[in-house]
Design a protein around this motif. Structure first.
Motif, short mmCIF file in Angstrom:
data_model
loop_
_atom_site.label_atom_id
_atom_site.label_comp_id
_atom_site.label_asym_id
_atom_site.label_seq_id
_atom_site.Cartn_x
_atom_site.Cartn_y
_atom_site.Cartn_z
N VAL A 126 63.41 45.28 43.15
CA VAL A 126 61.83 44.98 43.46
C VAL A 126 61.43 45.86 44.34
O VAL A 126 60.39 46.71 44.37
N GLY A 127 61.98 45.62 45.61
CA GLY A 127 61.62 46.11 46.89
C GLY A 127 60.67 45.28 47.40
O GLY A 127 60.26 44.18 47.30
N ASN A 128 59.43 45.88 48.02
CA ASN A 128 58.27 45.32 48.53
C ASN A 128 57.49 44.92 47.44
O ASN A 128 56.93 45.53 46.65
N SER A 129 56.83 43.40 47.83
CA SER A 129 55.84 43.10 47.04
C SER A 129 54.65 42.47 47.81
O SER A 129 53.79 41.98 47.33
N LEU A 130 54.56 42.84 49.06
CA LEU A 130 53.62 42.39 50.15
C LEU A 130 52.61 43.41 50.30
O LEU A 130 52.90 44.56 50.43
N PRO A 131 51.16 43.24 50.08
CA PRO A 131 50.55 41.72 49.71
C PRO A 131 50.55 41.74 48.13
O PRO A 131 50.71 42.51 47.29
N SER A 132 50.06 40.37 47.52
CA SER A 132 49.98 40.06 46.28
C SER A 132 48.73 40.56 45.79
O SER A 132 47.39 40.34 46.22
N GLY A 133 48.54 41.56 44.58
CA GLY A 133 47.42 42.00 43.95
C GLY A 133 46.77 40.79 43.21
O GLY A 133 45.55 40.91 43.48
N HIS A 134 47.49 40.19 42.64
CA HIS A 134 46.75 38.97 41.89
C HIS A 134 45.79 38.08 42.85
O HIS A 134 44.63 37.76 42.76
N THR A 135 46.50 37.63 43.94
CA THR A 135 46.07 36.81 44.93
C THR A 135 44.88 37.50 45.52
O THR A 135 43.96 37.12 45.95
N THR A 136 44.83 38.85 46.01
CA THR A 136 43.68 39.71 46.39
C THR A 136 42.55 39.69 45.58
O THR A 136 41.59 39.60 46.03
N VAL A 137 42.80 39.97 44.25
CA VAL A 137 41.52 39.96 43.39
C VAL A 137 41.02 38.38 43.42
O VAL A 137 39.77 38.56 43.48
N ALA A 138 41.76 37.49 43.49
CA ALA A 138 41.00 35.98 43.44
C ALA A 138 40.12 35.61 44.62
O ALA A 138 38.80 35.34 44.64
N ALA A 139 41.04 36.17 45.83
CA ALA A 139 40.04 35.88 46.94
C ALA A 139 39.13 36.54 47.46
O ALA A 139 38.19 36.29 47.77
N SER A 140 39.32 38.01 46.94
CA SER A 140 38.09 39.04 47.42
C SER A 140 36.88 38.60 46.38
O SER A 140 35.37 38.63 46.93
N VAL A 141 37.09 38.12 45.20
CA VAL A 141 35.98 37.81 44.44
C VAL A 141 35.41 36.46 44.75
O VAL A 141 34.30 36.41 45.15
N ALA A 142 36.03 35.30 45.33
CA ALA A 142 35.62 34.21 45.70
C ALA A 142 34.82 34.56 47.01
O ALA A 142 33.72 34.11 47.24
N VAL A 143 35.38 35.32 47.99
CA VAL A 143 34.37 35.54 49.21
C VAL A 143 33.26 36.28 49.19
O VAL A 143 32.27 36.25 49.65
N ALA A 144 33.43 37.37 48.30
CA ALA A 144 32.18 38.19 47.72
C ALA A 144 31.28 37.27 47.22
O ALA A 144 29.83 37.53 47.45
N LEU A 145 31.56 36.36 46.16
CA LEU A 145 30.56 35.42 45.61
C LEU A 145 29.81 34.84 46.66
O LEU A 145 28.45 34.53 46.68
N VAL A 146 30.60 34.05 47.65
CA VAL A 146 30.01 33.37 48.77
C VAL A 146 28.77 34.29 49.56
O VAL A 146 27.87 33.76 49.81
N LEU A 147 29.36 35.53 49.67
CA LEU A 147 28.35 36.68 50.33
C LEU A 147 27.07 36.51 49.70
O LEU A 147 26.13 36.72 50.51
N VAL A 148 27.05 36.67 48.26
CA VAL A 148 25.81 37.16 47.54
C VAL A 148 24.96 35.94 47.20
O VAL A 148 23.55 36.15 46.82
N LEU A 149 25.32 34.72 47.22
CA LEU A 149 24.65 33.53 46.64
C LEU A 149 23.79 33.26 47.61
O LEU A 149 23.74 33.37 48.92
N PRO A 150 22.55 32.59 47.15
CA PRO A 150 21.48 32.09 48.02
C PRO A 150 22.10 30.95 48.83
O PRO A 150 23.15 30.33 48.59
#
Length: 293
Positions: A126-150
């Protein structure tokens, strides 16, 4: 109400970016370029077979929900929230956070090399798998949502978003898709891009912008931060004990050490996301003030 101290906030964001970059380098070097790091990752990943039959279906549903289409839909939705608030720069910064974090993860995943020390022969191909793409998707969306909400919605979104991203990170481990260091590294990539997005917003911020201390959500940020640090401390203790079993090949470890490795790594994944989200929440009221001025 008081004028936003942009200089101090800028220094804080630069410090956050540098610290999280340094933490990423430490995780990368330890997990990929040391025998003990590779062995711990392998033991934790091998431990996912404990109770796997009971959680396989929900884990698959969580991970399969994260696709390119869902990421694009989430990005458009987050940008739209910022635009209906009249914050064009915020829409750009949130989009930059999501796009930058996910592109960086893919470049790192295919650019970094995982040496084969003979510790995990089953996955050597398999070789390298760092970082996790699925985890990045979830975390980036979560932090971005906090950024834009009132302001009123940020604290709730931070807790739910951190829980969701942490669950996604643990799910990649449970499914056998990623080693625990992959998820931790993904959170740090998102944390760096969150700081960079914050700097962009500071550059575009008006001199008359004002911030209210009531929007800081310090209690929730402390809860996430302290809870995250405690989870990381528990992870460190568990993995330190596990490292003492290195005389045995990871695949041949009995149930108890495998469970300690898996549970300890899951705590480390969740704790890292808690700290990353706490740092983002503690700064967002300064980079996205209630009153633009």
């Amino acid at each position: 109400m008081r004028v936003t101290p942009r200089g101090g906030t800028a220094v804080w964001l630069v410090l956050l970016a540098l610290v999280q970059t340094a933490a990423f380098i430490v995780v990368w070097r330890f997990a990929l370029y040391t025998d003990v790091g590779q062995w711990i990752d392998t033991a934790a990943l091998t431990g996912n077979r404990i109770g796997r039959d009971h959680i396989e279906d929900p884990v698959d549903r969580i991970l399969n929900a994260m696709s390119v289409v869902s990421l694009l839909a989430a990005t458009v939705t987050i940008g739209f929230i910022a635009l209906i608030r009249g914050r064009v720069a915020l829409a750009v910064a949130a989009t930059l956070l999501i796009a930058g974090a996910n592109v960086t993860t893919q470049l790192l995943k295919y650019g970094l090399v995982r040496p084969d020390y003979g510790i995990d022969p089953e996955r050597a191909y398999v070789g390298n798998s760092l970082p996790s793409g699925h985890t990045t998707v979830a975390a980036s969306v979560a932090v971005a949502l906090v950024l834009v909400l009132p302001p009123k919605g940020r604290a709730f979104a931070a807790v739910v978003g951190a829980a969701y991203a942490a669950l996604a990170g643990v799910a990649t481990l449970s499914a056998g898709w990623h080693r625990p260091s992959d998820a931790v590294a993904a959170f740090l990539v998102v944390g760096v891009w969150a700081a960079l997005a914050g700097l962009l917003l500071l550059i575009t911020q008006r001199e008359q912008a004002k911030v209210s201390s009531a929007d800081a959500h310090r209690g929730v940020a402390l809860l996430l931060g302290i809870g995250g640090l405690l989870a990381i401390a528990g992870c460190a203790l568990a993995l330190s004990w596990l490292a003492g079993q290195r005389a045995t090949a990871a695949a041949e470890l009995p149930r108890h050490p495998l469970f300690v490795g898996y549970a300890g790594s899951a705590a480390g994944i969740a704790g890292t996301m808690g700290v990353v989200m706490a740092l983002a929440l503690s700064a967002v009221h300064r980079i996205v003030p209630r009153h633009k001025g």
